[in-house]
Scaffold this active site. Structure first.
Site, short mmCIF file in Angstrom:
data_model
loop_
_atom_site.label_atom_id
_atom_site.label_comp_id
_atom_site.label_asym_id
_atom_site.label_seq_id
_atom_site.Cartn_x
_atom_site.Cartn_y
_atom_site.Cartn_z
N ARG A 139 0.72 -1.33 0.02
CA ARG A 139 0.00 0.02 0.05
C ARG A 139 0.98 1.30 -0.07
NH1 ARG A 139 -4.13 -1.12 4.88
NH2 ARG A 139 -1.91 -1.84 6.01
N TYR B 240 11.78 0.57 -4.27
CA TYR B 240 11.30 2.06 -4.22
C TYR B 240 12.43 2.99 -4.75
CZ TYR B 240 7.07 1.14 -1.63
OH TYR B 240 5.94 0.85 -1.13
N ASP C 9 0.98 5.61 0.12
CA ASP C 9 0.43 6.66 1.02
C ASP C 9 0.07 7.89 -0.05
OD1 ASP C 9 1.08 5.51 3.41
OD2 ASP C 9 2.73 6.65 3.51
N ARG D 200 10.67 7.44 3.07
CA ARG D 200 10.55 8.53 3.18
C ARG D 200 11.66 9.45 4.53
NH1 ARG D 200 4.64 10.29 3.39
NH2 ARG D 200 5.53 12.27 3.70
#
Length: 272
Positions: A54, A114, A56, A201
């Site tokens: 999932r 990522y 954000d 992040r």
């Protein structure tokens, strides 16, 4: 999965700028609900999709992998073309194929990749303000890369998890991290078995501080030891973050992103 159902795997690309995130939420625009509505029109029945990871609000995907179960008998081409006909321009189905065996988009995945993109120049972008994170401070990509190497391996990433993270364990296996510069863009690529909430992040925010000369190169190593989120860097904005790809065992016959060739040998052996 019920015996009269077929399981279909999909690769999905999206711009997360105008979404509340992947997960369906009441009265909000989510990628999950948008995709389900489009696929339901092709299937002529309700569809529930399960994703590999999932994302954000504001986070994008080069290739999210999902699966869904359906009684509808459609060719892969029909799922792709029919689904895209009913999707908005910021979501696209890239490919579809019948799932093999016990395939599960989330639980069958061995690793996720990522990418975080930083626009590093004095002026903000007029063209990609929601696809990159802007940083006006000059960043030393080489220092950021060297600092990131401390994160490789099996570690407690408590210093890099969101305070509200619901994962039972703070431990994750990071397979590789690379930070490079391409013109005025600094790019961080990271692959792990899985990620904690905001982990990428938070790592990006920490590396940005190191690249800007505000912290030493060995700060990442220190943060792993102290295991305190409050001592690490800021949570970098979501705009520059992309789910780049998901790695599955070869038996499922899904094409893996070329970057997964960089996985260490022990992870590669999971292909067998």
């Amino acid at each position: 999965m019920k015996t009269n159902y077929r399981r279909i795997a999909l690769g999905v690309e999206y711009d997360g700028s105008a979404f509340c995130g992947w997960q369906a939420q009441a009265e909000k625009r989510s990628i999950q609900s948008t995709l389900e509505l489009a696929l339901a029109k092709v299937a002529n029945e309700p569809v529930t999709v399960i994703c590999a990871g999932r994302t954000d609000a504001g986070v994008h995907a080069f290739e999210q992998v999902v699966h869904f179960d359906t009684t509808a008998d459609r060719e892969p081409y029909s799922w792709v073309m029919g689904g895209n006909t009913h999707l908005p321009d910021d979501v696209r189905i890239l490919w579809a194929k019948p799932a093999i065996g016990d395939f599960h988009a989330r639980y069958s995945a061995i690793a996720r990749f990522y990418r975080y993109i930083i626009l590093n120049r004095p002026v903000k972008s007029a063209l990609t303000p929601t696809q990159t994170t802007w940083c006006y401070n000059s960043l030393d990509a080489d220092k950021m890369h060297r600092a990131a190497q401390s994160l490789i391996g099996h570690h407690d990433f408590s210093s890099f998890r969101a305070q509200g993270c619901q994962s039972k364990s703070p431990f994750r296996q990071v397979h590789f991290v690379e930070v490079t510069r391409e013109g005025d863009r600094v790019i961080m690529d990271i692959a792990a078995n899985a990620f904690l909430h905001h982990m990428v992040r938070n790592i990006a925010g920490t590396l940005i501080a190191i690249g800007a000369g505000k912290q030493p190169v060995d700060w990442t190593r220190e943060l792993l030891s102290v295991k305190k989120r409050a001592l690490a860097g800021i949570t970098a904005p979501p705009h520059g973050l992309y789910l780049g790809g998901v790695f599955y065992p070869a038996g499922y016959q899904l094409a893996n992103h070329p970057i997964f060739a960089k996985l260490p040998a022990d992870a590669q052996r999971h292909q067998d």
